[in-house]
Design a protein around this motif. Structure first.
Motif, PDB file in Angstrom:
ATOM      1  N   ASN A   9       1.601 -81.749  16.309  1.00 48.75           N
ATOM      2  CA  ASN A   9       0.305 -81.739  16.995  1.00 48.75           C
ATOM      3  C   ASN A   9      -0.043 -80.401  17.640  1.00 48.75           C
ATOM      4  N   VAL A  10       0.949 -79.671  18.109  1.00 50.08           N
ATOM      5  CA  VAL A  10       0.672 -78.372  18.729  1.00 50.08           C
ATOM      6  C   VAL A  10      -0.002 -77.452  17.719  1.00 50.08           C
ATOM      7  N   CYS A  11       0.434 -77.518  16.468  1.00 49.03           N
ATOM      8  CA  CYS A  11      -0.169 -76.694  15.409  1.00 49.03           C
ATOM      9  C   CYS A  11      -1.649 -77.012  15.258  1.00 49.03           C
ATOM     10  N   HIS A  12      -1.983 -78.294  15.297  1.00 46.54           N
ATOM     11  CA  HIS A  12      -3.374 -78.710  15.156  1.00 46.54           C
ATOM     12  C   HIS A  12      -4.211 -78.285  16.352  1.00 46.54           C
ATOM     13  N   ALA A  13      -3.627 -78.280  17.528  1.00 43.27           N
ATOM     14  CA  ALA A  13      -4.360 -77.907  18.735  1.00 43.27           C
ATOM     15  C   ALA A  13      -4.630 -76.403  18.795  1.00 43.27           C
ATOM     16  N   MET A  46      10.614 -65.015   8.231  1.00 44.68           N
ATOM     17  CA  MET A  46      11.692 -65.334   9.168  1.00 44.68           C
ATOM     18  C   MET A  46      11.177 -66.146  10.354  1.00 44.68           C
ATOM     19  N   VAL A  47      10.418 -67.176  10.053  1.00 39.46           N
ATOM     20  CA  VAL A  47       9.868 -68.063  11.064  1.00 39.46           C
ATOM     21  C   VAL A  47      10.738 -69.306  11.141  1.00 39.46           C
ATOM     22  N   PHE A  48      11.234 -69.584  12.328  1.00 39.56           N
ATOM     23  CA  PHE A  48      12.124 -70.718  12.525  1.00 39.56           C
ATOM     24  C   PHE A  48      11.521 -71.792  13.412  1.00 39.56           C
ATOM     25  N   THR A  49      10.351 -71.514  13.975  1.00 43.06           N
ATOM     26  CA  THR A  49       9.662 -72.488  14.807  1.00 43.06           C
ATOM     27  C   THR A  49       8.163 -72.385  14.537  1.00 43.06           C
ATOM     28  N   GLN A  67       5.137 -70.948  19.054  1.00 47.96           N
ATOM     29  CA  GLN A  67       5.033 -72.226  19.750  1.00 47.96           C
ATOM     30  C   GLN A  67       4.016 -72.234  20.887  1.00 47.96           C
ATOM     31  N   PHE A  68       4.225 -71.469  21.930  1.00 55.37           N
ATOM     32  CA  PHE A  68       3.322 -71.481  23.081  1.00 55.37           C
ATOM     33  C   PHE A  68       2.571 -70.158  23.137  1.00 55.37           C
TER      34      PHE A  68
END
Length: 87
Positions: A9-13, A46-49, A67-68
């Protein structure tokens, strides 16, 4: 480059906020990789999150937000890069 997952959901926001921010920088194009759909896309960078945001200019990554995303700081950095490359 914006890397996300459809089940997070964070991706969508963040995506609409990012699009709104980039409206102020018409020469910046937004690339979007769905980490679960594009095999190796996240690994290549090299994306892990997720979500991850990687502004890339002339093949070089300048910023990495994971992320944030702090949009105030991101806006300042984009403004500096935009001015440097559009003068």
């Amino acid at each position: 480059m914006y890397i996300s997952r459809p089940d997070y959901n964070v991706c969508h926001a963040l995506l609409p906020k990012l699009r709104d921010l980039l409206d102020h920088y018409p020469l910046i194009r937004l690339g979007h990789i769905g980490a679960s759909k594009v095999e190796g896309g996240a690994a290549k960078f090299m994306v892990f999150t997720v979500p991850s945001l990687l502004p890339i200019i002339e093949g070089k990554e300048f910023i990495r937000e994971n992320q944030f995303v702090r949009f105030d700081r991101l806006n300042e950095q984009l403004e500096q890069m935009y001015e440097a490359y559009t003068k």
